[in-house]
Design a protein around this motif. Structure first.
Motif, mmCIF file in Angstrom:
data_model
loop_
_atom_site.group_PDB
_atom_site.id
_atom_site.type_symbol
_atom_site.label_atom_id
_atom_site.label_comp_id
_atom_site.label_asym_id
_atom_site.label_seq_id
_atom_site.Cartn_x
_atom_site.Cartn_y
_atom_site.Cartn_z
ATOM 1 N N LEU A 94 0.812 -1.217 0.000
ATOM 2 C CA LEU A 94 0.000 0.000 0.000
ATOM 3 C C LEU A 94 0.849 1.273 0.000
ATOM 4 C CD1 LEU A 94 -2.992 0.546 -0.118
ATOM 5 C CD2 LEU A 94 -3.028 0.744 2.376
ATOM 6 N N ARG A 95 1.913 1.285 0.769
ATOM 7 C CA ARG A 95 2.717 2.512 0.846
ATOM 8 C C ARG A 95 3.339 2.895 -0.499
ATOM 9 N NH1 ARG A 95 7.537 4.056 5.204
ATOM 10 N NH2 ARG A 95 8.057 6.074 4.272
ATOM 11 N N PRO A 96 4.042 1.997 -1.216
ATOM 12 C CA PRO A 96 4.579 2.391 -2.523
ATOM 13 C C PRO A 96 3.486 2.723 -3.533
ATOM 14 C CG PRO A 96 4.907 0.034 -2.140
ATOM 15 C CD PRO A 96 4.489 0.634 -0.840
ATOM 16 N N PHE A 97 2.317 2.072 -3.412
ATOM 17 C CA PHE A 97 1.200 2.381 -4.295
ATOM 18 C C PHE A 97 0.707 3.801 -4.054
ATOM 19 C CE2 PHE A 97 -3.540 1.993 -5.004
ATOM 20 C CZ PHE A 97 -3.465 2.099 -6.377
ATOM 21 N N VAL A 98 0.579 4.189 -2.796
ATOM 22 C CA VAL A 98 0.169 5.557 -2.453
ATOM 23 C C VAL A 98 1.204 6.559 -2.959
ATOM 24 C CG1 VAL A 98 -0.208 7.169 -0.543
ATOM 25 C CG2 VAL A 98 -1.221 4.890 -0.462
ATOM 26 N N GLU A 192 1.192 1.467 13.459
ATOM 27 C CA GLU A 192 1.259 2.927 13.448
ATOM 28 C C GLU A 192 2.366 3.431 12.535
ATOM 29 O OE1 GLU A 192 1.957 6.749 16.451
ATOM 30 O OE2 GLU A 192 1.389 4.789 17.272
ATOM 31 N N GLU A 193 3.511 2.757 12.533
ATOM 32 C CA GLU A 193 4.617 3.219 11.677
ATOM 33 C C GLU A 193 4.270 3.084 10.197
ATOM 34 O OE1 GLU A 193 7.070 -0.821 12.586
ATOM 35 O OE2 GLU A 193 6.017 0.431 14.018
ATOM 36 N N ASP A 194 3.479 2.053 9.864
ATOM 37 C CA ASP A 194 3.041 1.895 8.482
ATOM 38 C C ASP A 194 2.071 3.007 8.098
ATOM 39 O OD1 ASP A 194 4.485 -0.504 8.257
ATOM 40 O OD2 ASP A 194 2.809 -1.651 9.075
ATOM 41 N N ALA A 195 1.162 3.314 9.012
ATOM 42 C CA ALA A 195 0.196 4.380 8.750
ATOM 43 C C ALA A 195 0.904 5.710 8.555
ATOM 44 C CB ALA A 195 -0.804 4.472 9.902
ATOM 45 N N ARG A 196 1.858 6.003 9.413
ATOM 46 C CA ARG A 196 2.597 7.269 9.278
ATOM 47 C C ARG A 196 3.445 7.278 8.007
ATOM 48 N NH1 ARG A 196 2.338 10.679 13.440
ATOM 49 N NH2 ARG A 196 1.438 9.926 15.403
ATOM 50 N N GLY A 197 3.941 6.129 7.616
ATOM 51 C CA GLY A 197 4.706 6.065 6.376
ATOM 52 C C GLY A 197 3.844 6.377 5.162
ATOM 53 N N ILE A 198 2.604 5.915 5.174
ATOM 54 C CA ILE A 198 1.683 6.217 4.082
ATOM 55 C C ILE A 198 1.399 7.709 4.023
ATOM 56 C CG2 ILE A 198 -0.740 5.966 3.397
ATOM 57 C CD1 ILE A 198 -0.538 3.033 4.183
ATOM 58 N N VAL A 199 1.179 8.319 5.192
ATOM 59 C CA VAL A 199 0.930 9.764 5.236
ATOM 60 C C VAL A 199 2.152 10.528 4.747
ATOM 61 C CG1 VAL A 199 0.395 11.714 6.728
ATOM 62 C CG2 VAL A 199 -0.736 9.529 7.101
ATOM 63 N N ASP A 200 3.332 10.083 5.162
ATOM 64 C CA ASP A 200 4.573 10.731 4.713
ATOM 65 C C ASP A 200 4.724 10.650 3.197
ATOM 66 O OD1 ASP A 200 5.272 11.436 7.268
ATOM 67 O OD2 ASP A 200 6.622 9.731 7.592
ATOM 68 N N SER A 201 4.343 9.511 2.614
ATOM 69 C CA SER A 201 4.446 9.338 1.163
ATOM 70 C C SER A 201 3.558 10.333 0.433
ATOM 71 C CB SER A 201 4.060 7.911 0.777
ATOM 72 O OG SER A 201 4.939 6.971 1.338
ATOM 73 N N MET A 202 2.325 10.481 0.908
ATOM 74 C CA MET A 202 1.411 11.449 0.299
ATOM 75 C C MET A 202 1.919 12.874 0.502
ATOM 76 S SD MET A 202 -1.464 12.049 -1.333
ATOM 77 C CE MET A 202 -2.653 10.718 -1.174
ATOM 78 N N ASP A 203 2.402 13.147 1.706
ATOM 79 C CA ASP A 203 2.887 14.486 2.027
ATOM 80 C C ASP A 203 4.076 14.872 1.158
ATOM 81 O OD1 ASP A 203 2.822 16.872 3.510
ATOM 82 O OD2 ASP A 203 4.370 16.142 4.864
#
Length: 256
Positions: A94-98, A192-203
């Motif tokens: 999910l993170r690289p996709f985002v 939580e670290e995965d969730a924050r990583g997704i937000v960081d990717s979008m940011d």
């Protein structure tokens, strides 16, 4: 660290008891400037947003389709006040996709005049089809037109659409992600670290400056005045489709 203009809401790990699949979901609600969205929007910004959204969808469609084969999904919706982006799929991808999708959103600027012309024709056909809608749809539209803002007559949007150029759509894209305010909900099989990583990717991809509350788009609902007899207000509109003999009565009640 997550930037201060995002409001992350990470949810602890919660196993999917029904399907048993390691999936996650991320919902981004990106509030837009009032100069482009909300009550201060015009028929022209409505036409621009429709063209830009169609151009953007065309640009990312192939990538999104390929991702869907791998169990990933994304959707984008232009609301009256914000842009809502939703991601779903297996949490390990999910993170690289985002990150990839967000980068495509941020960098998209239409360059093909023929495509813009084709999108313009498609939107124009859709707008012109308003007259052939059902009477109950017309009644609902006119009720919203008289009581809320932003709201535009289809003919007004169509008139602006005919004058919008490729350069106008490019300029709209330049302004779109310049400043905003984001709210995020991440849930599913996510730490939580995965969730924050997704937000960081979008940011990192959108990289917008914080939009202050006073500059965020808002919608307006007008309070209908009471008549001298206290029975409310009556608005009559002629059915746009002259070939349809039906008529509709719609009642709306407002709370104080």
């Amino acid at each position: 660290a997550v930037r201060h203009h995002w409001r992350p809401t990470p949810i602890p790990f919660c196993k999917d008891r029904r399907y048993g699949q390691p999936k996650g979901y991320a919902y981004f609600n990106i509030k837009m400037p009032r100069t482009l969205f909300g009550a201060d929007a015009t028929a022209r910004t409505s036409a621009l947003s429709r063209l830009y959204k169609m151009s953007l969808g065309d640009a990312v469609n192939e990538y999104i389709y390929d991702a869907s084969v791998a169990g990933l999904g994304a959707s984008l919706e232009f609301g009256s006040k914000a842009i809502r982006i939703t991601f779903s799929g297996f949490n390990d991808k999910l993170r690289p996709f985002v990150a990839q999708t967000a980068a495509m959103l941020a960098s998209h600027r239409p360059t093909d005049e023929s495509k813009i012309s084709r999108f313009r024709d498609s939107i124009a056909r859709d707008i012109k089809g308003f007259n052939s809608s059902q009477p109950y749809q017309h009644a609902s539209f006119f009720a919203s037109l008289y009581t809320s803002k932003p709201a535009f007559l289809p003919a007004d949007v169509l008139r602006e659409l005919e004058t919008v150029t490729l350069g106008d759509v490019q300029a709209f894209g330049d302004k779109l992600w310049a400043s905003a305010f984001g709210e995020v909900l991440v849930q599913g099989n996510m730490l939580e670290e995965d969730a924050r990583g997704i937000v960081d990717s979008m940011d990192a991809a959108l990289n917008f400056t914080e939009l202050k509350r006073a500059d965020q788009a808002v919608s307006t609902l007008y309070q209908l005045p009471l008549t001298p007899h206290g029975h409310g207000s009556l608005v009559r509109s002629v059915e746009p489709n002259a070939a349809d003999p039906n008529s509709v009565l719609q009642l709306r009640y407002q709370d104080k």
